[in-house]
Motif scaffolding. Sequence first.
Motif, PDB file in Angstrom:
ATOM      1  N   VAL A   1       0.839  -1.203   0.000  1.00 29.98           N
ATOM      2  CA  VAL A   1       0.000   0.000   0.000  1.00 29.98           C
ATOM      3  C   VAL A   1       0.872   1.251   0.000  1.00 29.98           C
ATOM      4  O   VAL A   1       0.555   2.240  -0.677  1.00 29.98           O
ATOM      5  CB  VAL A   1      -0.966  -0.012   1.214  1.00 29.98           C
ATOM      6  N   THR A   2       1.985   1.213   0.722  1.00 29.31           N
ATOM      7  CA  THR A   2       2.894   2.360   0.742  1.00 29.31           C
ATOM      8  C   THR A   2       3.443   2.631  -0.653  1.00 29.31           C
ATOM      9  O   THR A   2       3.447   3.782  -1.114  1.00 29.31           O
ATOM     10  CB  THR A   2       4.044   2.116   1.740  1.00 29.31           C
ATOM     11  N   VAL A   3       3.882   1.591  -1.340  1.00 29.93           N
ATOM     12  CA  VAL A   3       4.400   1.752  -2.707  1.00 29.93           C
ATOM     13  C   VAL A   3       3.292   2.267  -3.626  1.00 29.93           C
ATOM     14  O   VAL A   3       3.502   3.200  -4.416  1.00 29.93           O
ATOM     15  CB  VAL A   3       5.002   0.427  -3.231  1.00 29.93           C
ATOM     16  N   PHE A   4       2.103   1.683  -3.530  1.00 31.33           N
ATOM     17  CA  PHE A   4       0.981   2.096  -4.367  1.00 31.33           C
ATOM     18  C   PHE A   4       0.635   3.572  -4.142  1.00 31.33           C
ATOM     19  O   PHE A   4       0.460   4.336  -5.098  1.00 31.33           O
ATOM     20  CB  PHE A   4      -0.240   1.211  -4.098  1.00 31.33           C
ATOM     21  N   CYS A   5       0.545   3.986  -2.886  1.00 32.56           N
ATOM     22  CA  CYS A   5       0.186   5.372  -2.579  1.00 32.56           C
ATOM     23  C   CYS A   5       1.298   6.336  -2.980  1.00 32.56           C
ATOM     24  O   CYS A   5       1.019   7.452  -3.443  1.00 32.56           O
ATOM     25  CB  CYS A   5      -0.151   5.519  -1.098  1.00 32.56           C
ATOM     26  N   LEU A   6       2.527   5.902  -2.846  1.00 34.18           N
ATOM     27  CA  LEU A   6       3.645   6.728  -3.292  1.00 34.18           C
ATOM     28  C   LEU A   6       3.595   6.916  -4.808  1.00 34.18           C
ATOM     29  O   LEU A   6       3.784   8.032  -5.319  1.00 34.18           O
ATOM     30  CB  LEU A   6       4.971   6.097  -2.866  1.00 34.18           C
ATOM     31  N   LEU A   7       3.322   5.842  -5.535  1.00 30.15           N
ATOM     32  CA  LEU A   7       3.195   5.934  -6.993  1.00 30.15           C
ATOM     33  C   LEU A   7       2.013   6.829  -7.387  1.00 30.15           C
ATOM     34  O   LEU A   7       2.103   7.600  -8.352  1.00 30.15           O
ATOM     35  CB  LEU A   7       3.052   4.543  -7.611  1.00 30.15           C
ATOM     36  N   LEU A   8       0.901   6.724  -6.650  1.00 31.18           N
ATOM     37  CA  LEU A   8      -0.250   7.607  -6.893  1.00 31.18           C
ATOM     38  C   LEU A   8       0.150   9.069  -6.749  1.00 31.18           C
ATOM     39  O   LEU A   8      -0.188   9.907  -7.594  1.00 31.18           O
ATOM     40  CB  LEU A   8      -1.367   7.312  -5.889  1.00 31.18           C
ATOM     41  N   ALA A   9       0.866   9.361  -5.658  1.00 30.11           N
ATOM     42  CA  ALA A   9       1.278  10.738  -5.396  1.00 30.11           C
ATOM     43  C   ALA A   9       2.258  11.222  -6.462  1.00 30.11           C
ATOM     44  O   ALA A   9       2.142  12.360  -6.958  1.00 30.11           O
ATOM     45  CB  ALA A   9       1.907  10.843  -4.010  1.00 30.11           C
TER      46      ALA A   9
ATOM     47  N   ALA B   1      -3.707  10.261  -1.875  1.00 29.00           N
ATOM     48  CA  ALA B   1      -2.704   9.228  -1.576  1.00 29.00           C
ATOM     49  C   ALA B   1      -2.418   9.154  -0.074  1.00 29.00           C
ATOM     50  O   ALA B   1      -2.387   8.067   0.503  1.00 29.00           O
ATOM     51  CB  ALA B   1      -1.412   9.500  -2.353  1.00 29.00           C
ATOM     52  N   GLY B   2      -2.240  10.299   0.568  1.00 20.06           N
ATOM     53  CA  GLY B   2      -1.966  10.318   2.003  1.00 20.06           C
ATOM     54  C   GLY B   2      -3.134   9.797   2.825  1.00 20.06           C
ATOM     55  O   GLY B   2      -2.944   9.045   3.788  1.00 20.06           O
ATOM     56  N   SER B   3      -4.331  10.183   2.427  1.00 24.27           N
ATOM     57  CA  SER B   3      -5.523   9.709   3.141  1.00 24.27           C
ATOM     58  C   SER B   3      -5.712   8.205   2.970  1.00 24.27           C
ATOM     59  O   SER B   3      -6.059   7.502   3.930  1.00 24.27           O
ATOM     60  CB  SER B   3      -6.769  10.455   2.653  1.00 24.27           C
ATOM     61  N   ALA B   4      -5.496   7.717   1.753  1.00 25.34           N
ATOM     62  CA  ALA B   4      -5.632   6.274   1.512  1.00 25.34           C
ATOM     63  C   ALA B   4      -4.594   5.508   2.330  1.00 25.34           C
ATOM     64  O   ALA B   4      -4.908   4.474   2.934  1.00 25.34           O
ATOM     65  CB  ALA B   4      -5.461   5.970   0.021  1.00 25.34           C
ATOM     66  N   TRP B   5      -3.374   6.034   2.368  1.00 24.94           N
ATOM     67  CA  TRP B   5      -2.294   5.384   3.118  1.00 24.94           C
ATOM     68  C   TRP B   5      -2.640   5.311   4.613  1.00 24.94           C
ATOM     69  O   TRP B   5      -2.495   4.263   5.245  1.00 24.94           O
ATOM     70  CB  TRP B   5      -0.993   6.145   2.878  1.00 24.94           C
ATOM     71  N   LEU B   6      -3.120   6.414   5.163  1.00 30.82           N
ATOM     72  CA  LEU B   6      -3.488   6.432   6.588  1.00 30.82           C
ATOM     73  C   LEU B   6      -4.705   5.549   6.870  1.00 30.82           C
ATOM     74  O   LEU B   6      -4.756   4.867   7.898  1.00 30.82           O
ATOM     75  CB  LEU B   6      -3.762   7.863   7.050  1.00 30.82           C
ATOM     76  N   ALA B   7      -5.684   5.561   5.971  1.00 29.45           N
ATOM     77  CA  ALA B   7      -6.888   4.748   6.170  1.00 29.45           C
ATOM     78  C   ALA B   7      -6.546   3.262   6.185  1.00 29.45           C
ATOM     79  O   ALA B   7      -7.058   2.511   7.031  1.00 29.45           O
ATOM     80  CB  ALA B   7      -7.911   5.048   5.079  1.00 29.45           C
TER      81      ALA B   7
END
Length: 169
Positions: A108-116, A126-132
């Motif tokens: 999820v961290t890699v995915f959200c980083l790629l999203l950002a 991306a930050g909200s998804a990562w925290l959720a």
Amino acid sequence: MTEQGETVSAAVPEGASGTEPVTGAAGESRWLRWGLLADGLFKILVGAAYLLLLPLVSRELGAPGWLVLVAAVLVLLSGLAEALFALHRDPRRHIRYLIAYDSGWALVTVFCLLLALAGFGGGGLAGSAWLAVQALGSAVLAAVFLAGIHRGTRLTPRSAADSSSRPGR
């Protein structure tokens, strides 16, 4: 000491000093316990850091403060549950849950980083998804370890008399 003044010590196999490294299931369990304890303490520190740096984390990730607060509390609680589990139970049966959580967190961290990085992080997506995902995963992990503390394998085996006196065991 015995009545005759002799010292009684724990049974050590002949030719062994008693200081050899522990191998096999007992040694593996000890290292897993230390690993779980360290991981739990790390999660406690991460949760505390989120709480202490809440405005900064919220601003930098573009996430609402309430979500950072929820994630912080749940990460902290999952770390506490994991550390308590490591101190009171044999970790071998529950290590798979920690591996699943940590693997999921990394993905999820890699995915959200790629999203950002791709420009989809605007508005804090991306930050909200990562925290959720951290909050949800931490809640599940805390529940698993708390249930394991209550019903799991003890560090010291029960005697037959103990286990036969409890219904449903």
